[in-house]
Structure formats: C-alpha cells, structure tokens
Write a protein that holds these residues in place. Structure first.
Motif, mmCIF file in Angstrom:
data_model
loop_
_atom_site.group_PDB
_atom_site.id
_atom_site.type_symbol
_atom_site.label_atom_id
_atom_site.label_comp_id
_atom_site.label_asym_id
_atom_site.label_seq_id
_atom_site.Cartn_x
_atom_site.Cartn_y
_atom_site.Cartn_z
ATOM 1 N N ASN A 178 5.933 -27.818 44.635
ATOM 2 C CA ASN A 178 6.953 -27.573 45.654
ATOM 3 C C ASN A 178 7.921 -28.738 45.845
ATOM 4 O OD1 ASN A 178 8.101 -25.603 47.165
ATOM 5 N ND2 ASN A 178 6.969 -26.036 49.039
ATOM 6 N N ASP A 179 7.739 -29.820 45.045
ATOM 7 C CA ASP A 179 8.759 -30.885 45.055
ATOM 8 C C ASP A 179 10.013 -30.382 44.350
ATOM 9 O OD1 ASP A 179 6.747 -33.950 44.462
ATOM 10 O OD2 ASP A 179 7.123 -32.708 46.255
ATOM 11 N N ILE A 180 11.154 -30.860 44.819
ATOM 12 C CA ILE A 180 12.375 -30.619 44.036
ATOM 13 C C ILE A 180 12.802 -31.982 43.500
ATOM 14 C CG2 ILE A 180 14.823 -30.016 44.174
ATOM 15 C CD1 ILE A 180 14.156 -27.497 45.312
ATOM 16 N N VAL A 181 12.875 -32.106 42.174
ATOM 17 C CA VAL A 181 13.204 -33.406 41.572
ATOM 18 C C VAL A 181 14.435 -33.288 40.679
ATOM 19 C CG1 VAL A 181 10.876 -34.377 41.585
ATOM 20 C CG2 VAL A 181 11.596 -32.920 39.681
ATOM 21 N N LYS A 182 15.153 -34.380 40.584
ATOM 22 C CA LYS A 182 16.340 -34.420 39.718
ATOM 23 C C LYS A 182 15.896 -34.891 38.345
ATOM 24 C CE LYS A 182 21.062 -35.023 41.176
ATOM 25 N NZ LYS A 182 21.692 -35.438 42.406
ATOM 26 N N VAL A 183 16.331 -34.209 37.295
ATOM 27 C CA VAL A 183 15.892 -34.575 35.936
ATOM 28 C C VAL A 183 17.069 -34.557 34.970
ATOM 29 C CG1 VAL A 183 13.632 -33.513 36.351
ATOM 30 C CG2 VAL A 183 15.442 -32.194 35.200
ATOM 31 N N ARG A 184 16.880 -35.265 33.862
ATOM 32 C CA ARG A 184 17.840 -35.116 32.758
ATOM 33 C C ARG A 184 17.083 -34.554 31.580
ATOM 34 N NH1 ARG A 184 20.568 -40.210 31.540
ATOM 35 N NH2 ARG A 184 21.785 -39.720 33.398
ATOM 36 N N ILE A 185 17.627 -33.493 30.982
ATOM 37 C CA ILE A 185 16.915 -32.802 29.884
ATOM 38 C C ILE A 185 17.040 -33.621 28.606
ATOM 39 C CG2 ILE A 185 16.859 -30.736 28.454
ATOM 40 C CD1 ILE A 185 17.574 -29.089 30.753
ATOM 41 N N GLY A 186 15.865 -33.843 27.969
ATOM 42 C CA GLY A 186 15.886 -34.732 26.823
ATOM 43 C C GLY A 186 15.663 -34.014 25.505
ATOM 44 N N ASN A 187 14.837 -32.958 25.571
ATOM 45 C CA ASN A 187 14.494 -32.408 24.257
ATOM 46 C C ASN A 187 13.934 -31.002 24.426
ATOM 47 O OD1 ASN A 187 12.593 -31.828 22.337
ATOM 48 N ND2 ASN A 187 11.329 -33.560 22.858
ATOM 49 N N ILE A 188 13.991 -30.224 23.352
ATOM 50 C CA ILE A 188 13.518 -28.844 23.442
ATOM 51 C C ILE A 188 12.132 -28.765 22.834
ATOM 52 C CG2 ILE A 188 13.888 -26.477 22.732
ATOM 53 C CD1 ILE A 188 16.717 -26.942 22.346
ATOM 54 N N ILE A 189 11.257 -28.013 23.485
ATOM 55 C CA ILE A 189 9.945 -27.757 22.873
ATOM 56 C C ILE A 189 10.090 -26.384 22.245
ATOM 57 C CG2 ILE A 189 7.487 -27.481 23.323
ATOM 58 C CD1 ILE A 189 8.057 -29.133 25.951
ATOM 59 N N THR A 190 10.213 -26.293 20.930
ATOM 60 C CA THR A 190 10.599 -25.028 20.300
ATOM 61 C C THR A 190 9.479 -24.011 20.257
ATOM 62 O OG1 THR A 190 10.209 -26.188 18.268
ATOM 63 C CG2 THR A 190 12.506 -25.857 18.922
ATOM 64 N N LYS B 2 -0.601 -28.590 35.021
ATOM 65 C CA LYS B 2 -1.790 -28.536 34.167
ATOM 66 C C LYS B 2 -2.049 -29.971 33.723
ATOM 67 C CE LYS B 2 -1.130 -23.907 32.138
ATOM 68 N NZ LYS B 2 0.159 -23.597 31.487
ATOM 69 N N ASN B 3 -3.173 -30.529 34.153
ATOM 70 C CA ASN B 3 -3.491 -31.928 33.838
ATOM 71 C C ASN B 3 -2.321 -32.831 34.237
ATOM 72 O OD1 ASN B 3 -5.736 -30.685 32.734
ATOM 73 N ND2 ASN B 3 -4.643 -30.395 30.800
ATOM 74 N N GLU B 4 -1.846 -33.675 33.309
ATOM 75 C CA GLU B 4 -0.803 -34.611 33.757
ATOM 76 C C GLU B 4 0.594 -34.001 33.614
ATOM 77 O OE1 GLU B 4 -1.414 -35.908 29.402
ATOM 78 O OE2 GLU B 4 -2.359 -34.657 30.961
ATOM 79 N N PHE B 5 0.663 -32.708 33.233
ATOM 80 C CA PHE B 5 1.979 -32.092 33.056
ATOM 81 C C PHE B 5 2.340 -31.202 34.249
ATOM 82 C CE2 PHE B 5 3.214 -33.585 29.050
ATOM 83 C CZ PHE B 5 2.059 -33.735 28.284
ATOM 84 N N TYR B 6 3.620 -31.273 34.643
ATOM 85 C CA TYR B 6 4.132 -30.422 35.726
ATOM 86 C C TYR B 6 5.194 -29.506 35.144
ATOM 87 C CZ TYR B 6 1.550 -33.129 39.112
ATOM 88 O OH TYR B 6 0.520 -33.709 39.817
ATOM 89 N N PHE B 7 5.279 -28.293 35.700
ATOM 90 C CA PHE B 7 6.224 -27.296 35.186
ATOM 91 C C PHE B 7 7.059 -26.746 36.342
ATOM 92 C CE2 PHE B 7 2.501 -27.408 32.554
ATOM 93 C CZ PHE B 7 3.006 -27.383 31.256
ATOM 94 N N GLY B 8 8.292 -26.405 36.009
ATOM 95 C CA GLY B 8 9.161 -25.799 37.019
ATOM 96 C C GLY B 8 10.420 -25.295 36.340
ATOM 97 N N ILE C 75 10.950 -26.163 32.600
ATOM 98 C CA ILE C 75 10.875 -27.609 32.355
ATOM 99 C C ILE C 75 9.433 -28.079 32.351
ATOM 100 C CG2 ILE C 75 11.357 -29.821 33.463
ATOM 101 C CD1 ILE C 75 13.829 -28.647 32.217
ATOM 102 N N LYS C 76 9.138 -28.993 31.431
ATOM 103 C CA LYS C 76 7.802 -29.593 31.369
ATOM 104 C C LYS C 76 7.982 -31.098 31.556
ATOM 105 C CE LYS C 76 4.003 -30.072 28.008
ATOM 106 N NZ LYS C 76 3.571 -29.672 26.639
ATOM 107 N N VAL C 77 7.205 -31.700 32.476
ATOM 108 C CA VAL C 77 7.358 -33.146 32.682
ATOM 109 C C VAL C 77 6.000 -33.790 32.905
ATOM 110 C CG1 VAL C 77 7.825 -32.682 35.126
ATOM 111 C CG2 VAL C 77 8.420 -34.898 34.167
#
Ligand code: SF4
Length: 422
Positions: free
Chosen positions: A398-410, A374-380, A388-390
């Motif tokens: 359909n990309d598979i990307v490696k991420v480090r989790i930084g924070n929770i969106i409550t 959605k716009n500049e945000f990607y979800f998976g 995850i929201k990035v």
C-alpha cells in the motif's frame, strides 16, 4: 447458520459479491469459504461465454453436492437468463435479481431454515472457518449497471437490463468511507457500460478532490466517449490514471458492422490519436476472433489495424455463440481450429506490442502502488498499468513510491525492473 458466496465473472459481479457478503455478515450469519459446508450457498454467476455458462452450472451443482440440504441461491447473468430452467429442475432454490431481494430471502431463511448439524461447531473452529477478508489496497466501485448497445454477440443487455446510474453522492460517500476506514488509495470505477454514465465527468471531478484518494482508474470505456470535451476535461484530473481499456473487438469494418458496434476503424483510429495526447498513456483492448463470416482477409485487417493503433496489451476472445443474441443465427460460423489459430496470432502480437511499449517507458519516472511482496521482491503497477518488480527491504504493501524504470523482464508475465526509486 453458515453461508458461502462464490463470485464468477467481471468486476461488476465482484463488487456485487462483496456487497452480498456484507449482507450475510450483517445478518449475523457465519461467512465461510466455498470449500466448506454451508447452509446457504450464493453463486453469483456469469454468462459472457459458453464456458462461463458451463462453469456457473458446475459451481451450482458443486454447492449442492457439498450439502444436499443446503439452500442454493443463484444470482448474476447466467441465473437471470436461465431462471425457469434452474427453478423447474430444482437446480437452484432461489434465483435473485438484486441484493434487496436476496436480503429478504436471507431474513426469511434465518427464521425457518433447519441448520445443518455442523459437528465442528465449537467457537475456535468457527473462527477458523470464518472467511479472512484480505487487506485490499484497490477497491472496485460500481457506478452503473445495464447496457442498451445490443452488440449482436452479447447477452449482457438481456441479463442486466437497460443502463441505470448509481447516485453520485452515494458513490462519493462510499469512496470517502473506504479512504477513511480502509486506507484505500486507489479505486477502479466499474460498470457494465461506464460510457453511458451520464455524470461521469462530474463524478471524476469530485473524486479527484478527495484528499486521501491518490489514484482513480476506469475499468473500461467505449470509444464513442472520446470526444474533445471529454479528453480535455480528463486531462485536468491529476489522479486519473493514464491507462484506458477501450474495446475494439475487430479491425474489419465489415465485421464491426455485423457486430452492431457503434464505430468504424477511421473513427476508432482518430479517437485514439486524440487521447494519445495524454502523456505516457497506455491503451489496452478486447478483440473477438472468429466472428461469423470473418474471412482471412478480415482477420488480416484486424491484425494490421491493431499494429497501426499500437496497443499496450490485448485480451483475445474466440467468438462464443450465445443464445438469444442475433449473431447465433449468422451464416458462415467459423470453426474452432481457425479461432484457435487466430487467437494465438493476436496473443503473440500482444506480447510484442507490450514489450515495445515498456521499452518506450525505460528511464522514465512513475509512481507505483505496492500491492504484493514475495520474499525480498515487491510488486505493483505504475499509473499507466505497467507491472513493476522491485527489490527492497524497506517497502510496505500500500506504499506509493516513485521509481525510474530500468529494464524489462521479458519472460512472462512481462514486468519492468526498477533502475532506482526515490
Ligand atoms: S457494450 Fe456491447 S459488449 Fe458491452 S455490455 Fe453492452 S452489448 Fe455487451
């Protein structure tokens, strides 16, 4: 000729409905959205709760109201359990129990059916009407059907019959086809009772060897499957995602017994401790609240047991009386307001447990399959099913990307934000 397929219910129904759509297209019939006028409507019904029965009936009559001359074909659990009622009252023209039977009817109808005079029959319009199959990145793969556990609240064994397994090679061919032709990277093994699939370990082993397949999920398993052999084996399958949906239903041994579930809380607890040896594993579950004779004390047992297991997420179902099941005749049926109150308590607990689980994953690294933007945000989702929201301008679906989790969106839906991706 035009046809429309409407899917209700579970992943197994979804899988069957996708197959039904293929039969329609292969027979040269235009597949249109349910909102459009069609000559044939196929409703794949569900009967897991009273609400699903009601929805199934509503959708069948809605189809009829769109085109009174249309042919209504009802399939799925509600249709099977209410075949006589649907046919005698001409609510449906056909009730089918499998796709082969459906294909015979479709071929017959193609020969004899008076097609509706579709005024908007010009080619452009037909193309507009044609269902646009959405690009998918995860495929549900049905591996078995049926169940013989006969939990006292469940109609499924009466609707879907005894367990029957799909041939392992047929499944492997299907997955290879999807990986090669549709660039599918993730599959979800689904069934009515996957735990009864006799060659489950062999199947996962073979799937794990398919190069183009990157992630394997299992939609749901019964706790009785979690013996040492099974757990040690699945640990060796790197592509099997560490997320398991294991229905508990109740945390009271009295209620588990009257539900005819095949375990008690000690067995459930010990089995979960074993599978929790898998790194970063997340466990979700189903809970039925307000089962007949569930007292406040029984409910508190469930509440405290859920906390003890520390699930990632809980799906809550207020008990729904089902015709033909044993529980419908049980004494001390619980009233709806108590069911509502208990549901709310478990939903609140589930959200707390989800937050705690994601907190325990902060600063850890995961692979995420990007499936939406959605716009500049990607979800998976991570492999252990954290959403995850990035923010990115270089990612693709359909990309598979490696991420480090930084924070929770409550604020709901509970998501985790990326600290960084590689
Ligand atoms: S395991 Fe129990 S709840 Fe699940 S489909 Fe079988 S009878 Fe129904």
């Amino acid at each position: 000729m035009r046809a429309s397929v409407l899917n209700l219910g579970c992943k197994v129904n979804f899988y069957d409905s996708e197959k039904i759509k293929k039969v329609i297209i292969q027979n040269g019939i235009l597949l249109v959205e349910f909102k459009n006028i069609a000559d044939i409507y196929i409703i794949n019904t569900c009967s897991v709760t009273q609400m699903s029965d009601k929805k199934s009936r509503q959708m069948i009559s809605r189809a009829r109201s769109k085109n009174v001359n249309s042919i209504i074909i009802a399939m799925g659990c509600y249709a099977k359990l209410n075949k006589a009622y649907l046919l005698e009252n001409q609510i449906a023209d056909y009730v089918c129990s499998n796709i082969d039977e459906l294909e015979k009817i479709i071929i017959d109808l193609k020969k004899n059916l008076e097609v509706y005079n579709h005024k908007d029959n010009n080619t452009d319009n037909k193309l507009n009407l044609k269902i646009k199959t959405k690009k998918r990145f995860r495929a549900f793969i049905k591996i078995q059907d049926g169940c013989n556990n006969f939990c006292s609240y469940c109609v499924i064994p009466y609707a879907r019959g005894l367990p029957n397994d799909r041939d392992i090679n047929e499944i492997l061919d299907e997955v290879n086809y999807l990986c090669d032709n549709e660039n599918i990277k993730e599959i979800v093994l689904t069934g009515i009772n996957i735990s009864s699939y006799k060659k489950l370990i062999d199947l996962i082993k073979e799937l794990n060897n398919i190069k183009k397949l990157l992630r394997i999920r299992i939609s749901s398993i019964e706790v009785n499957l979690l013996n040492d052999f099974f757990i040690n084996k699945i640990k060796t399958f790197k592509k099997l995602c560490p997320h398991f949906h294991i229905p508990l239903q109740s945390g009271s041994n009295k209620i588990l017994k009257s539900m005819n579930r095949k375990y008690d809380t000690d067995f459930f607890y010990d089995s979960i401790q074993k599978i929790k040896s898998i790194e970063n594993i997340s466990i979700t579950t189903d809970i039925i609240v307000g089962f007949p004779d569930e007292t406040d004390e029984d409910f508190n047992d469930t509440y405290n047991f859920i906390k003890k297991i520390n699930f990632f997420k809980i799906h809550v179902f207020p008990y729904s009386q089902r015709k033909n099941t044993k529980a419908i005749n049980f004494k001390n049926q619980v009233n709806e307001s108590i069911k509502k109150y208990r549901s709310k308590k478990i939903i609140k607990l589930s959200s707390e447990l989800s937050k705690n689980f994601i907190k325990s994953m902060l600063n850890k690294t995961f692979e995420v399959l990007i499936e939406e933007n959605k716009n500049e945000f990607y979800f998976g989702y991570t492999d252990n099913y954290i959403k995850i929201k990035v923010k990115s301008n270089s990612l693709k679906i359909n990309d598979i990307v490696k991420v480090r989790i930084g924070n929770i969106i409550t604020e709901p839906p509970l998501e985790a934000e990326i600290l960084r991706f590689f």
